[in-house]
Design an enzyme around this catalytic site. Structure first.
Site, short mmCIF file in Angstrom:
data_model
loop_
_atom_site.label_atom_id
_atom_site.label_comp_id
_atom_site.label_asym_id
_atom_site.label_seq_id
_atom_site.Cartn_x
_atom_site.Cartn_y
_atom_site.Cartn_z
N CYS A 121 -5.07 -2.23 8.73
CA CYS A 121 -5.02 -1.50 10.01
C CYS A 121 -3.87 -2.05 10.84
CB CYS A 121 -6.32 -1.73 10.77
SG CYS A 121 -7.78 -1.29 9.86
N ARG A 166 0.32 1.69 8.69
CA ARG A 166 -0.69 0.74 8.23
C ARG A 166 -2.08 1.37 8.15
NH1 ARG A 166 0.77 -4.54 8.48
NH2 ARG A 166 -1.42 -5.14 8.59
N TRP A 179 -7.43 1.92 9.15
CA TRP A 179 -7.52 2.33 7.75
C TRP A 179 -8.91 1.90 7.32
CZ3 TRP A 179 -4.99 5.28 4.47
CH2 TRP A 179 -5.35 5.22 3.13
N ASN A 192 -8.13 -6.45 12.20
CA ASN A 192 -7.56 -5.99 10.93
C ASN A 192 -7.98 -6.98 9.86
OD1 ASN A 192 -6.02 -5.00 8.79
ND2 ASN A 192 -4.31 -6.36 9.34
N GLY A 193 -8.66 -6.51 8.85
CA GLY A 193 -9.14 -7.42 7.79
C GLY A 193 -10.54 -7.00 7.37
N GLU A 205 2.54 7.58 -17.71
CA GLU A 205 2.75 7.23 -16.30
C GLU A 205 4.22 6.89 -16.03
OE1 GLU A 205 2.17 6.36 -12.24
OE2 GLU A 205 1.32 7.74 -13.72
N LYS A 211 6.48 8.87 -13.27
CA LYS A 211 7.16 8.19 -12.16
C LYS A 211 8.65 8.57 -12.14
CE LYS A 211 4.65 7.38 -9.88
NZ LYS A 211 3.31 7.60 -10.36
N GLU A 214 9.16 12.29 -11.15
CA GLU A 214 8.87 12.58 -9.74
C GLU A 214 10.02 12.22 -8.80
OE1 GLU A 214 4.88 11.73 -7.83
OE2 GLU A 214 4.89 10.36 -9.52
N HIS A 258 5.85 14.76 -35.22
CA HIS A 258 5.26 16.11 -35.31
C HIS A 258 5.99 17.11 -34.43
CE1 HIS A 258 2.06 14.30 -37.63
NE2 HIS A 258 1.82 13.45 -36.66
N LYS A 264 1.96 14.10 -1.00
CA LYS A 264 1.17 12.91 -1.32
C LYS A 264 -0.25 13.29 -1.72
CE LYS A 264 0.33 8.62 -1.89
NZ LYS A 264 0.87 8.03 -3.11
#
Ligand code: AGP
Length: 593
Positions: A2, A27, A71, A97-98, A466, A470, A473, A489, A588
């Site tokens: 946060c 954040r 967050w 925050n935590g 993946e 990446k 994208e 093949h 996103k």
């Protein structure tokens, strides 16, 4: 993760707090709030963005205040769960925050002492705990309260009638921005750069008392001096912590993300086994997802089948909606970073409609998926700003390891050694990050090509997928991920000098077959870049370029190999001058089918 802020000085606090918070929304941005202390403390908060709250907040008189942008980790985004939090009489006010790991125990103790709680958050125990010890000396009360707290925190505390702010940190950042007859407090530098570039960083277990004209810091009860730093960054630079793009910052956050995600499960004693109560037949595990999360699901298939020795089906959420069948006895898991992907949500609704209990692995507390699911396993990657998912993928792998381990049918000594190595993964990932320079060099070569294959076998087949995603994208290169065994093949027809192959080589039972695949690719004149465990002379002789990664247990090789592929994609896109964080045509969170 946060963002917290504080201000004390001679300006009206409200506009300062809102401006500082807006700079910290990278954040966390699911809810926010401010408190301004005049004759009493006035708190305004809601599950909206900072600008939206600023619009509806009436003028609050006062030159002392605190603020927070959230967050969520405990309690979904809502007005009551937003910060700041107050004690009952509304005298003590806290932003945090935590994560407070022992909050439930503290809550029960305080409730027995007559304290009344209104939110689902871990944080709300703090103002009540401080109130228990408050006799006018706020610093002393905060210090005594924190002796009972287990977990991570950066906090700002104010008390009605007290012209100071008390701050403290353990494992979460907090800074003080020094002004002239005023001081600013924040989680990070971007918040205060509009006002000052003179900054003091608190260290772990520091407690500070901030007035308009002074900053006094103690550690372990003894006064300590913390150096003043002059910041030369722009606000935007600072939000990226000096990295050029959020993607690179998020790649470098992964050692901490692994620690936080695993740490969260351990701290909460979350035996997040495959199936919870009920008579689930472990014989049918179904994992659904999209994009990068689907690749995590595929790695999950290899993890669960190897450890739990039970068959796992993986389905693309978008395709599952047209076919696919389940039985209410299936263990169904949906993986989604954002928790808002339309294809995943549609699949969840269908599964629930068919009487299935659905678990979700998600990174966003309060997301639609977390509310739809019967059981939620949160990853703790923090907000992921860059469209290309990186740290959330590794956090998803941690959740899948943690899901399978309690059910593993392997020898207890091997289980112990796996858990030991799991805890060492942050260090191994850091070793890959330390090789960033050589990977960037390799990327310079790769950036020249327009068509590239990524191949792997076994648990590294989804890693090859993946790696290709990446690169596609963010660099706009046509990259294709392929099981190495499938090259002969068909894809072999495309190979040649202009089509390099990136081979992800695991140090497991696929090694010999990968060696053969590489020889076959070389025979068709394609340049080969191999991602391989340290010091593999045999592969080194065979391929054009080696990207070596630290040796790990084969089941953990997707973790180190993926980080190397993320860096390869990042530096290739950088070499091609692409807008890395926000690539064209992508979002996103894909909230449409
Ligand atoms: C990955 O880099 C992409 N952003 C995309 O493929 C993403 O993984 C996919 O849209 C799924 O998103 P989710 O995990 O939020 O459901």
């Amino acid at each position: 993760m946060c963002g917290i802020v504080g201000y004390i000085g001679d300006k009206q606090a409200q506009p300062v707090l809102f401006n500082c918070l807006a700079r910290l929304e990278y954040r966390g941005y699911d809810s926010c709030g401010i408190a301004v202390a005049g004759s009493e403390v006035k708190v305004f908060k809601d599950a909206v963005r900072v600008k939206a709250l600023e619009k509806v907040t009436p003028k609050l008189a006062g030159t002392l205040g605190i603020g927070h942008t959230r967050w969520a980790t405990h309690g979904e985004p809502s007005r009551v769960n937003a910060h700041p939090h107050l004690d009952c009489p509304g005298k003590i006010c806290v932003v945090h925050n935590g994560i407070i790991n022992n909050y439930q125990k503290l809550r029960q103790k305080l409730a027995r002492a007559g304290h009344h709680f209104v939110s689902e958050t871990d944080t709300e125990v703090l103002p009540h705990l401080v109130e228990e010890y408050y006799d006018g000396n706020l610093e002393m009360a905060v210090s005594r309260a924190l002796q009972e707290v287990e977990g991570s925190y950066a906090i700002v505390v104010l008390a009605v009638g007290n012209r100071e702010l008390v701050i403290a940190r353990r494992d979460s950042p907090i800074i003080v921005g020094l002004g002239d007859r005023e001081n600013y407090i924040a989680s990070d530098v971007p918040a205060i750069l509009d006002y000052t570039s003179r900054v003091v960083y608190l260290e772990d277990n520091d407690i500070g008392v901030v007035t308009a004209n002074s900053l006094q810091i103690k550690n372990g009860g003894a006064e300590v001096a913390r150096k003043e730093h002059k910041i030369s960054w722009t606000v935007e630079d600072a939000q990226k912590a000096g990295y050029e793009y959020f993607m690179l910052k998020e790649i470098h956050e992964q050692p901490k993300v692994i620690r936080d995600t695993i740490g969260g499960y351990v701290a909460e004693g979350e035996a997040v086994g495959l199936a919870d109560s009920g008579d689930f037949d472990l014989g049918d595990v179904l994992i659904l997802a999209s994009g990068t999360s689907y690749h995590a699901a595929l790695v999950g298939k290899y993890i669960i089948e190897e450890l739990v020795r039970t068959p796992v089906r993986t389905e693309l959420a978008s395709e599952f909606n047209y076919c696919g069948c389940t039985s209410p006895r299936s263990v169904t898991i949906v993986v989604t970073q954002s928790g808002e992907t339309a294809d995943a949500l549609k699949a969840m609704k269908r599964l629930k409609g068919e009487g299935c209990r659905v678990s979700v692995i998600t990174n966003v507390v309060g997301s639609t998926a977390s509310r739809l699911a019967d059981r939620v396993i949160y990853t703790r990657a923090g907000p992921e700003i860059s469209v290309a998912a990186t740290k959330s993928f590794l956090a998803q792998l941690m959740a899948l390891y943690w899901l399978a381990l309690p059910y593993s049918k392997i020898d207890i000594r091997r289980l112990d050694s796996l858990i030991t190595e799991l805890r060492q993964l942050p260090g191994k990932v850091q070793q890959v990050l330390d090789r960033e320079g050589s990977i960037a060099e390799c990327a310079k070569q790769l950036a020249k090509f327009d068509n590239i294959f990524f191949v792997g076998r076994g648990i590294n087949y989804p890693v090859a997928l993946e790696g290709a995603l990446k690169l596609k994208e963010i660099s706009y290169i046509h990259a294709e991920g392929c099981a190495a065994g499938e090259l002969k093949h068909g894809p072999f027809a495309l190979l040649g000098k202009e089509v390099p192959v990136v081979a992800v080589v695991g140090n497991d039972n696929t090694y010999e077959a990968m060696l053969t695949s590489i020889k076959e690719v070389k025979a068709r004149h394609s340049p080969v870049i191999a991602i391989v465990g340290n010091g593999d002379g045999e592969i080194e002789e065979l391929v054009n370029t080696v990207i070596s990664v630290p040796k790990v247990e084969p089941i953990f090789s997707p973790v180190v190999n993926t980080v190397a592929l993320q860096l390869l994609a990042y530096y290739t896109a950088k070499e091609r001058g692409c807008p890395i964080d926000f690539p064209r045509n992508l979002a996103k969170s894909v909230t449409v089918e």
